[in-house]
Each structure stands twice: as structure tokens, then as C-alpha cells.
Design an enzyme around this catalytic site. Structure first.
Site, PDB file in Angstrom:
ATOM      1  CB  SER A  22     -12.375   3.262 -88.065  1.00  0.00           C
ATOM      2  OG  SER A  22     -13.212   3.129 -86.932  1.00  0.00           O
ATOM      3  CG  ASP A  38     -26.731  23.863 -98.520  1.00  0.00           C
ATOM      4  OD1 ASP A  38     -25.537  23.880 -98.860  1.00  0.00           O
ATOM      5  OD2 ASP A  38     -27.613  23.371 -99.223  1.00  0.00           O
ATOM      6  CB  VAL A  63     -23.050  27.477-103.912  1.00  0.00           C
ATOM      7  CG1 VAL A  63     -22.163  26.372-103.372  1.00  0.00           C
ATOM      8  CG2 VAL A  63     -23.970  26.939-104.991  1.00  0.00           C
ATOM      9  CG  ASP A  71     -16.693   9.700 -88.163  1.00  0.00           C
ATOM     10  OD1 ASP A  71     -17.561   8.889 -87.800  1.00  0.00           O
ATOM     11  OD2 ASP A  71     -15.473   9.444 -88.166  1.00  0.00           O
ATOM     12  CG  HIS A  93     -16.621   5.920 -89.216  1.00  0.00           C
ATOM     13  ND1 HIS A  93     -15.695   6.664 -88.503  1.00  0.00           N
ATOM     14  CD2 HIS A  93     -16.273   4.616 -89.031  1.00  0.00           C
ATOM     15  CE1 HIS A  93     -14.840   5.846 -87.911  1.00  0.00           C
ATOM     16  NE2 HIS A  93     -15.147   4.604 -88.207  1.00  0.00           N
TER      17      HIS A  93
END
Length: 539
Positions: free
Chosen positions: A194, A260, A265, A429, A467
Site C-alpha cells: 500500500s 465466475d 469452473v 482491491d 487490499h
């Protein structure tokens, strides 16, 4: 998982009697650097805190006997705070050092005793592996009840935060190693996440000969852009655009339903978030006429989501020619929130719509961004943030960008020094946009050439990870990756990340996934979706 790199066959110890050598470091003062205390610490056992927090923050790793040195560096301006630091000198030294980066607006002393970014929970700490470790408060101390940006009203304190403190502490640590061991380190490493990731890249850009290996996780490199974009994302939820927790889950479920299966999968994880951002549209959740409630979104809420995903553009160019900040991505919107981390609720939306001044119930992006606008850019703590326009503060915005933005793609001097750089972006994030780091790496490739960049730098992207490393497999021993590359010339390829239970001493792995070099991402082949071997990295 990677095998842990062995320490060198040579090992150094504290000169003479360890306790006397350690205590003898105290009281020294040179060039404004003062050692306030130095005491030999007994070995400590592994401990796990019960408090809520990011997974890694709960773990206090076992550490060996070491000399704990606390010191400070006096400021030039008597109104500026000192730079505080801690240096940990192991009784048995492997000849290396590791500087830890900070986080947020800093203001707390980074001790160098915790796990470094992305580090597996079951690995010996860097200090236990024989590294000298150290960190700093970056030159100011956060005070309870004060906005974290107050220090920025002082020029020297802000310059220390930007880059000066990390360089001064690095140099002070070298002097301590010389005195304690009779020699300086053979190799120096820096790891940060960060804000600490920004610091890591700052070291490569501003001080290219100071470190041999650098790891920057989720780096806040376009700092000025982030503060403005985060503020904009808060402003658009100040009222009817605010999205409640039930609607956050509604969006997250819709993202998973849309994306997804794209990797082959259905495993609850969006492995290809770049493709998903192009295909997911928040407008598909718009409330029908007469409909309302948690099962749909209003026009104002859809506008808020589209704003979050969109690029923020300045009316003028910042440092290194950039004039914008990339929008945020998709996936992980409903990642469970920890004390200071999580998906939309922690970072963007908070538990209540933004207020002025920001309240603890607001999202961290608003608390950081609005405070940054007031104390850093406008330097007016009473400013109405809704009226702020960057063009009216152009000179200061450019000044801050020049100090804070670690966006210079010319790493030729770092490369010539033999330095190695590893970047890691988490694709779920919401504290900072992973696309800022991706763009930076691609700019380095454009500046130096792809082949030349591959000789010393890597970018990895971890799907589904927030994050601070929650939501999907995120742990990998990047310290060993760096040591192997720097010292053994073993350039890393695709790696593996794991998700671990915080249950000592086993820290059982519950799931693993390939950690792919950008721009590849994990594609499912066959086998259990919880195992990395079931996937392959491909564009």
C-alpha cells in the site's frame, strides 16, 4: 510453495559480548541521528491476537535474541517532528537487511518485527532467518482524535513522508550494522504494501543504488490521483447514491453470476477480473418502475458504481505526464470487512454516507481522500470539499504530485545497479486501483523495452484478493523470491499463492492458486478447484 532460501554459509554475530555491544550503541549521536535506547531482547514465541484485523496483523511471529535499537533523527525545522526508527540486530546475522514500508498516512512506528507483505504465516520471520530488520514512523506521529493528514501542513514533515525519511533511516541502519557487526550488509532488501508499496517504488526511482531487491505490493504509486479519485467516489455517494450492505451483496452476486465461470469452473472466484469489468454492467440491476428496496439499484446508485469504475481525469498533467487515475475494477465487492480492510463497505461506502468532516462510520477512501484534499492539497482544514476544484490549486497539486507520485518509469539506473523488482497487484482491491500499478509496469516496459524489463522486474496479479490479502489465496514468500533472484540469478516465473487458517502451529492451507505473471491469469484445467495444480496460467 517455494522452498525457503537457505542463509549463507557464513554467519556474523554481534561483536564481542552481545549484551555489551548492544547496550553500547545507545546514546550515540551523529549528523542528527540519535540512539535513544539499545537493549538485548530474549527470544520470543509465536503469538496470535484474538482481535479483529487483517489476517497477517494478528500474528506476532517467533523471533530470536536480538538487539532492539530505538532512535530518532532531528528535523531541520524546529516545528517539524523527528523521524523515529527501530532497528533489530539479530545475535546471529546472515549478512542481509530488510527495510519494512509503512501504511496509510503512516504516523506509527514500523517495528520490523511483524510478517512482511504477503508472507506465509508458517514461515520463520525475516528476523528469525537472520535479517537485520528496520522501519520508521516516516517522520510524524498520529495523535488520537486528529485527522491523519494534519502533519502535512508542515513542509518538512510532508517531505519526510514522501521519501526523505526512508532514505535517512536506511543510512542510519547501515551505520548501526557497521558498529554492531564490524561490517555493512552484503545485500539490502525493501518490502512494502500500500503506502509502503509506494515507498518501495520510490526507493527504486529516487535511490536506485540503495537496494538490491524490492517488493511492492498493492503500491499507491499515483498518490495524488488516488486522493482525488477516492474523494470523487465518496462525493457521488453523499446522499441518494449511497449503497447499503444488502445491495453490496446484490452487486457482488451479480458479478459472480456474470463472470465466475469464465475460467472454466464455478468456484466463487473471478479469475479474470479484467474481462469481467468489460462484461459486467451495473445497469442490469436497475429498479423497474415502482420497484425499490434491496433487490435493485436506483439511478443514483448505478451512477455511483459507474463513477467508481471510471477514470478520474485532471484538467492538467501531473508528474511524469500522467493526467488521470484509472478506475477501480470488479469482484470482491462483498469481501468480509476486518478492522481496517474489506470490500466496498470498508474502503468505499462505509456504514453510513459520507459526511463533513468525515466520521469513523465513513469509508476509508473518503476519510483519506477528503482529509487529503483539506490538509495536503488545499491546506485548509475548514474547506468544504464539495466545492474543491483541482485547477484552483494547480501549483500545490503539482508540487504534491512531484513529491508523492512514484510513477517515473525510467528504472534504468536501478537495473544497472543490478536491482530486482517484484510488484504484486490484488485484483479485488478497493483501497487503490490495481490498474494504476499495471499501467506503471507497462510504462516501464515501454520505456526500457519488454525484454530489458524482464531482466529485472516482474508484475504478478492475484484475482479475488482485497487490499490486505483477504478474500482469496494471497500468501507467497516474496522475500525468498527476491533473494533467489538477486543472489542466485534465479528469475521467477509463475508462482503460487495460498490461503491459510490462522491456527498455530500448522496454519493449514485451505486453498491455493497460481500467481500468474501479468497479463496471464489462472485458467481451470481439471481437478479440485481448491488446488493450484488444477489451473494453468494463460493470457
Amino acid at each position: 510453495m517455494l522452498a525457503m532460501v537457505a542463509s549463507p554459509v557464513f554467519a556474523d554475530g554481534l561483536v564481542g559480548d552481545a549484551a555489551q555491544t548492544c547496550s553500547g550503541l545507545a546514546g550515540a549521536a551523529q549528523n542528527g541521528v540519535k540512539i535513544d535506547s539499545a537493549a538485548l531482547q530474549a527470544p520470543s514465541a509465536l503469538a496470535i491476537a484474538e482481535k479483529a484485523g487483517s489476517p497477517a496483523a494478528r500474528i506476532a511471529p517467533a523471533n530470536p535474541a536480538f538487539c532492539k535499537v530505538l532512535g530518532h533523527i532531528d528535523p531541520r525545522d524546529p516545528q517539524a517532528p523527528p523521524i523515529k526508527f527501530e532497528v533489530n540486530l539479530p545475535a546471529d546475522w546472515n549478512g542481509r537487511s530488510l527495510q519494512y514500508g509503512g501504511g496509510g498516512f503512516n504516523g506509527v512506528l514500523i517495528t520490523g518485527l511483524a510478517l512482511p507483505p504477503a508472507y506465509p504465516f508458517d514461515k520463520p520471520s525475516p528476523l528469525a532467518r537472520g535479517f537485520v530488520t528496520y522501519g520508521t514512523d516516516s517522520g510524524h506521529e498520529a495523535k488520537p482524535g486528529e485527522p491523519p493528514q494534519v502533519f502535512a501542513l508542515n513542509d518538512e514533515a510532508f517531505e519526510n513522508f514522501a521519501h526523505v525519511a526512508y532514505k535517512k533511516v536506511r543510512d542510519a541502519a547501515i551505520e548501526l550494522m557497521q558498529r554492531a557487526y564490524g561490517k555493512t550488509p552484503s545485500k539490502m532488501y525493501f518490502m512494502g504494501s500500500s503506502e509502503g508499496g509506494r515507498e518501495a517504488l520510490t526507493m527504486a526511482q529516487r535511490y536506485p543504488e540503495d537496494f538490491d531487491g524490492i517488493f511492492a505490493r498493492v503500491p499507491v504509486i499515483n498518490w495524488a490521483g488516488l486522493q482525488h479519485a477516492g474523494t470523487r467516489s465518496g462525493l457521488v455517494t453523499m446522499g441518494a447514491g449511497w449503497i447499503n450492505p444488502a445491495q453490496v451483496k446484490l452487486v457482488a452476486d451479480a458479478v459472480r453470476k456474470t463472470c465466475d465461470k469464465a475460467d472454466g469452473v464455478e468456484d466463487g472466484l473471478v479469475e479474470n477480473p479484467v474481462g469481467c469489468k468489460a462484461s459486467f454492467k451495473a445497469e442490469t440491476l436497475r429498479c423497474a418502475t415502482g420497484q425499490s428496496g434491496d433487490e435493485c439499484l436506483t439511478d443514483a446508485q448505478i451512477k455511483a458504481i459507474d463513477t467508481l469504475h471510471a477514470t478520474y481525469t485532471f484538467p492538467f498533467a501531473l508528474a511524469n505526464g500522467l493526467d488521470d487515475y484509472p478506475g477501480w475494477g470488479v469482484s470482491g465487492e462483498d469481501t468480509p470487512a476486518f478492522a481496517a480492510a474489506g470490500g466496498w463497505i470498508s474502503w468505499w461506502l462505509g456504514k453510513a454516507a459520507p459526511t463533513q468532516p468525515p466520521s469513523p462510520a465513513n469509508g476509508i477512501a473518503w476519510i483519506y481522500g477528503a482529509g487529503g484534499i483539506q490538509y495536503v492539497f488545499a491546506r485548509d482544514p475548514k474547506l468544504d470539499v464539495t466545492s474543491y476544484k483541482p485547477e484552483e490549486h494547480r501549483t500545490r497539486v503539482l508540487e504534491v504530485s512531484k513529491l508523492m507520485d512514484s510513477t517515473d518509469p525510467d528504472l534504468s539506473k536501478f537495473r544497472a545497479h543490478g536491482g530486482k523488482l517484484v510488484m504484486l497487484e490484488h485484483m479485488a482491491d478497493y483501497a487503490q486501483s490495481p490498474y494504476a500499478g499495471i499501467r506503471y509496469f507497462e510504462n516501464v516496459e515501454r520505456k526500457l523495452g519488454k525484454t530489458e524489463t524482464a531482466e529485472f522486474a516482474r508484475l504478478y496479479t492475484a484475482p479475488g484478493v482485497d487490499h490486505v490479502g483477504s478474500g482469496a489465496p494471497a500468501n507467497v514468500d516474496m522475500l525468498s523470491v527476491l533473494v533467489d533472484w538477486v543472489e542466485n540469478d534465479k528469475a521467477p516465473g509463475d508462482l503460487e499463492v495460498v490461503e491459510q487458517r490462522i491456527e498455530a502451529p500448522s496454519f493449514t492451507t485451505t486453498r491455493s492458486l497460481p500467481l500468474c505473471r501479468w497479463p496471464a491469469w489462472p485458467h481451470y484445467k481439471s481437478g479440485p478447484p481448491s488446488q493450484a495444480a488444477s489451473f494453468t496460467c494463460a493470457p
